[in-house]
Design an enzyme around this catalytic site. Structure first.
Site, PDB file in Angstrom:
ATOM      1  CB  THR A   1      -0.815   0.053   1.074  1.00  0.00           C
ATOM      2  OG1 THR A   1      -1.695  -1.062   1.091  1.00  0.00           O
ATOM      3  CG2 THR A   1      -1.693   1.345   1.264  1.00  0.00           C
TER       4      THR A   1
ATOM      5  CD  GLU B   1      -4.707  -8.515   3.767  1.00  0.00           C
ATOM      6  OE1 GLU B   1      -4.452  -8.728   2.428  1.00  0.00           O
ATOM      7  OE2 GLU B   1      -3.544  -8.592   4.338  1.00  0.00           O
TER       8      GLU B   1
ATOM      9  N   GLY C 148       2.432  -2.637   8.362  1.00  0.00           N
ATOM     10  CA  GLY C 148       2.246  -3.173   9.847  1.00  0.00           C
ATOM     11  C   GLY C 148       3.676  -3.673  10.127  1.00  0.00           C
TER      12      GLY C 148
END
Length: 675
Positions: free
Chosen positions: A187, A466, A226
Site C-alpha cells: 500500500t 486486504e 504493519g
C-alpha cells in the site's frame, strides 16, 4: 386499576395535608442478585460438544492447547473480576506500551512452539493447524494476530509463493523462528486497492548486479505498513520494474530496512502512522526508499526474473496474468479475516446473550417481577437473527479455509472470488453485530473491560484492509459477468463458482408462502438462486447494452454499480447457504439437525426480510414479504430456549469473554473494587 387507586390515595393525602407513614408509601424490594443462566435456562437438547466441533471445524485440541498456554502467563494480562479470571489486552496503555507488550507476547508464543512448521513444512494438516491458532489469536487480541499475520502470512507467504528455492533456503527458517522480522510494503499513500498503479519504481544496474528501489514522489511512500514503525528488519517491496526503459509491471523485492541493532538502514526513511482507533499494538509505519540497492537475487522470481546482463525473463507473457499472479498472497489474508470476523461476532453475541439471560428490566404485570431482557420479543429480534447469521457464516469461513489449504493453481480464480465475497460479507456482519450487541448491553457495553465496544474499534479496519469491501464485491460481480459471457458464447453449461443452478430451469416461487414452505431447504435454495440468477442476467444485459452504445466494459461496470452490489451480495448469500447445507449433510444427530434447521431458516428468512432486492426485483410480493416478517418473529421465539446452548457451542473459554457475561453484580461490587 391498582396503579390508578394508588395515585388517587397519594393525591388525596396530599390535598388533605396528611403525613403518611413510611410503611404506606415505601415498599421493600429485595436487592438484585446474579443467577447463572445455566441454572435457570432449559437444558440443551443437543450435544454442545458436537455443535462446537461443527462450528470450529478443525483442530480443537490445538485450540485448547493455545488457550491453556496463554492462561499460564501474566504477559496476557489476567484480571480477576466477579470471581473469574479474564484475559484481555490493557487498552489503557499508551501506543508505545501496547506495541512493546505485543512484541513480548509474540516472542513468548514463538518460544513455546506456536509457529512451529508454519513455513518450513507444507501440507493441508499443517496449514489447518496454523489457521486454527490464528483463530485463537484473534479471540484474544486483534493486534497480536495482525502483527503475526503480517510476518508469517504476508512476508513469509510472499517468499513462499513468489520466491524460489534460493529464497526459501535463505529466509523461511529464520522467518519461522522470528530471527528475521518481516513486513509487507504494498500500500502507498496514493494507491491502496489499485495496486497496479503504485508509484514506487525499481530499475536494474547491470554493472553491479543490483536493483535500485526509489520513492519518486510523496504519494509513492509506502503507507500503513504493519511492523515497519518499530520492529521489522526486512520488507517485501512491491514496485514497478523498469527494464531498458520499459515498465514490466508490479514485481516484489526483498529489502532490509533495519540492521541487527535495530537501526534504520542507509537510504531508508521510516515514520510512524500514529495513533489509530484500534490496533495500536501494531506499529504501522511509512517507508521512503532513496535509491536503495538490493542484490539481483532479492527479486522474488517465481513469476519473472532478470538475467545478470539485464534481460527480462518470464514464462507469463500476458501482463494481466502476470499481475494476477502477484496478488496471490492476499488470498490468505482474506481467508483469515473471514474467520476472525466471525469469532469477533461470537464474542459479542456470547457476551450480550449471556447478559440478557441474567439482566431484568420492567415488569409486564402490576407488581409483577421484572422480566429477563431476552424474554422481550424486541430483544430477541435484535440478537437472535444475528446469532443465526453468525452460525451460517461460521460454516462459510470453515469452507473457505478448506478450499484454501487444498488449493491447486486451477482453483486460484475461484478462491479469489469466494474469499473476496466472504471477507466482505463477514466483516460487514461483524461490525453490525458488535454495534447491536453494544447497544443491547446498555451502558455496560461502553466499558472497555466488557470488550464489545473495544472490538468495534479493533475490527473496523477489516472493512478496508486486504481489499476495500465495496471494491471486492465489484470484483465478484465482474467475475460472475465473465463466467456468464463465457458460457453464453461457448454455449456450454455453467461450471464453477456454484453457478451450476443456472443450467436448470428458473425456480418458481409460490404466490402464497406458508410456514412449512418457508422452512424447506428447497424453497430457501430456490429463492436465493433465483435472486442470483436474475441479477446476473440483468447485470449482463445492462453492461452489454452500454458496450453496444460504445462505452468501455469498465465504464459500463461503473455505471451499473448498484446492480453489481446487489449481485455480489446475492452470490455471497447463496454461497453461504450452500456451505450451511453442506455442513448439515454430515450431521447424524436428530436433535442437532432440528436446531440447525431452525438456525438455517432464520438465516434465510431474515435475509429475505432485510434485503430490499427481494421486493425491488419482484422475487417476493408485498404479501409474502409480510408473511416472512411474521415468520422471523416466530422463529425468534422458537430459538429463544436454545440461546444459551447456541452461544455455549462457540467453545469460547470464559476467560475470553467479559464480566457482564457472568456475575456482573459481584464484578461491580465495592469489595471487588477494593481488591
Amino acid at each position: 386499576m391498582e396503579k390508578v387507586n394508588f395515585r388517587t390515595k397519594v393525591l388525596s393525602r396530599h390535598l388533605k395535608q396528611e403525613t403518611p407513614t413510611l410503611n404506606v408509601i415505601l415498599q421493600s424490594f429485595p436487592c438484585l442478585s446474579y443467577n447463572p443462566p445455566e441454572l435457570s435456562e432449559p437444558a440443551a437438547v443437543f450435544d454442545i460438544k458436537e455443535m462446537r466441533k461443527l462450528m470450529d471445524g478443525h483442530n480443537l485440541e490445538e485450540r485448547d492447547w493455545f488457550f491453556g498456554l496463554i492462561l499460564q502467563s501474566k504477559l496476557f494480562n489476567p484480571v480477576k473480576r466477579g470471581g473469574k479470571v479474564f484475559l484481555s489486552p490493557d487498552y489503557s496503555q499508551s501506543k508505545e506500551q501496547q506495541r512493546e507488550i505485543t512484541m513480548r507476547r509474540i516472542e513468548y508464543l514463538v518460544e513455546h512452539g506456536f509457529s512451529k512448521n508454519w513455513l518450513t513444512v507444507k501440507g493441508p494438516e499443517d496449514e489447518l493447524r496454523k489457521l486454527s491458532l490464528l483463530d485463537c489469536l484473534f479471540i484474544f487480541d486483534h493486534s497480536l494476530s495482525v502483527k503475526m499475520g503480517v510476518h508469517f502470512l504476508l512476508w513469509g507467504g510472499a517468499i513462499q509463493f513468489f520466491g524460489t528455492k534460493r529464497h526459501h533456503d535463505k529466509w523461511l527458517k529464520d522467518t519461522e523462528d522470528y530471527v528475521v522480522k518481516g513486513c509487507f510494503s504494498m500500500t502507498e499513500l496514493g494507491h491502496g486497492s489499485n495496486v497496479r498503479s503504485i508509484e514506487t519504481v525499481t530499475t536494474y544496474d547491470s554493472s553491479t548486479g543490483e536493483f535500485v528501489i526509489n520513492t519518486p514522489c510523496e504519494s509513492a511512500q509506502k503507507y500503513w505498513i504493519g511492523g515497519a514503525a518499530n520492529h521489522a528488519t526486512h520488507t517485501i517491496v512491491f514496485s514497478q520494474l523498469i527494464i531498458d526503459g520499459e515498465n514490466q509491471g508490479v514485481h516484489a523485492f526483498i529489502a532490509q530496512i533495519r540492521d541487527e541493532n535495530g537501526d534504520i538502514c542507509p537510504n531508508i526513511r521510516i515514520a510512524d502512522c500514529g495513533h489509530k482507533i484500534g490496533l495500536n499494538g501494531v506499529d504501522n509505519g511509512r517507508i521512503w526508499f532513496d535509491n536503495v540497492r538490493v542484490p539481483r537475487e532479492n527479486l522474488l522470481n517465481s513469476v519473472a526474473d532478470v538475467s545478470p546482463d539485464g534481460k527480462y525473463l518470464t514464462a507469463i507473457k500476458d501482463p494481466d496474468q502476470r499481475f494476477a499472479a502477484f496478488l496471490s498472497p492476499l488470498t490468505s489474508g482474506r481467508v483469515t479475516i473471514a474467520a476472525s470476523a466471525i469469532y469477533s461476532a461470537k464474542i459479542g453475541l456470547a457476551t450480550a446473550i449471556r447478559y440478557s439471560l441474567t439482566r431484568r428490566a420492567f415488569s409486564v404485570t402490576p407488581n409483577g417481577p421484572e422480566v429477563l431482557i431476552l424474554d422481550y420479543p424486541s430483544h430477541q429480534r435484535r440478537l437472535l437473527p444475528l446469532l443465526a447469521k453468525t452460525y451460517a457464516m461460521s460454516f462459510a469461513a470453515n469452507h473457505l479455509k478448506m478450499m484454501y489449504v487444498k488449493r491447486t493453481p486451477e482453483m486460484n480464480k475461484v478462491i479469489h472470488v469466494v474469499s473476496s465475497a466472504f471477507k466482505a460479507t463477514t466483516s460487514w456482519h461483524n461490525m453490525r453485530t458488535l454495534q447491536e450487541c453494544r447497544e443491547a448491553c446498555g451502558g455496560q457495553g461502553l466499558k472497555t473491560e466488557n470488550r464489545i465496544g473495544q472490538l468495534k474499534g479493533e475490527y473496523d479496519v477489516q472493512s478496508t484492509f486486504e481489499g476495500d469491501n465495496n471494491v471486492l464485491m465489484q470484483q465478484v460481480s465482474k467475475a460472475l459477468f465473465g463466467e456468464y459471457v463465457a458460457a453464453k458464447r461457448s454455449k456450454k453449461p455453467f461450471k464453477g463458482l456454484g453457478l451450476e443452478h443456472m443450467n436448470t430451469s428458473r425456480p418458481v416461487i409460490p404466490s402464497q408462502l406458508t410456514n412449512s414452505t418457508m422452512r424447506q431447504a428447497q424453497f430457501q435454495n430456490d429463492i436465493f438462486c433465483l435472486r442470483e440468477r436474475d441479477l446476473l442476467e440483468r447485470f449482463a444485459a445492462e453492461v452489454s447494452q452500454c458496450q453496444a452504445q460504445g462505452k468501455s466494459k469498465e465504464y459500463a461496470f461503473t455505471l451499473n454499480y448498484q446492480l453489481a452490489e446487489d449481485l455480489g451480495r446475492a452470490f455471497s448469500d447463496r454461497a453461504v447457504l450452500h456451505t450451511f447445507l453442506d455442513a448439515e449433510a454430515f450431521v447424524t444427530s436428530g436433535p442437532l439437525k432440528n436446531v440447525l434447521d431452525l438456525v438455517r431458516s432464520m438465516y434465510v428468512l431474515v435475509t429475505l426480510e432485510e434485503d430490499a432486492a427481494f421486493l425491488r426485483y419482484g422475487y417476493l410480493s408485498m404479501d409474502n414479504a409480510a408473511i416472512v416478517r411474521k415468520e422471523v418473529a416466530k422463529l425468534c421465539s422458537e430459538l429463544r430456549p436454545h440461546a444459551l446452548s447456541l452461544v455455549s457451542s462457540f467453545g469460547l473459554p470464559d476467560a475470553f469473554l467479559s464480566p457482564i457475561a457472568f456475575n456482573w453484580v459481584e464484578a461491580n461490587a465495592w469489595s471487588s473494587e477494593q481488591n
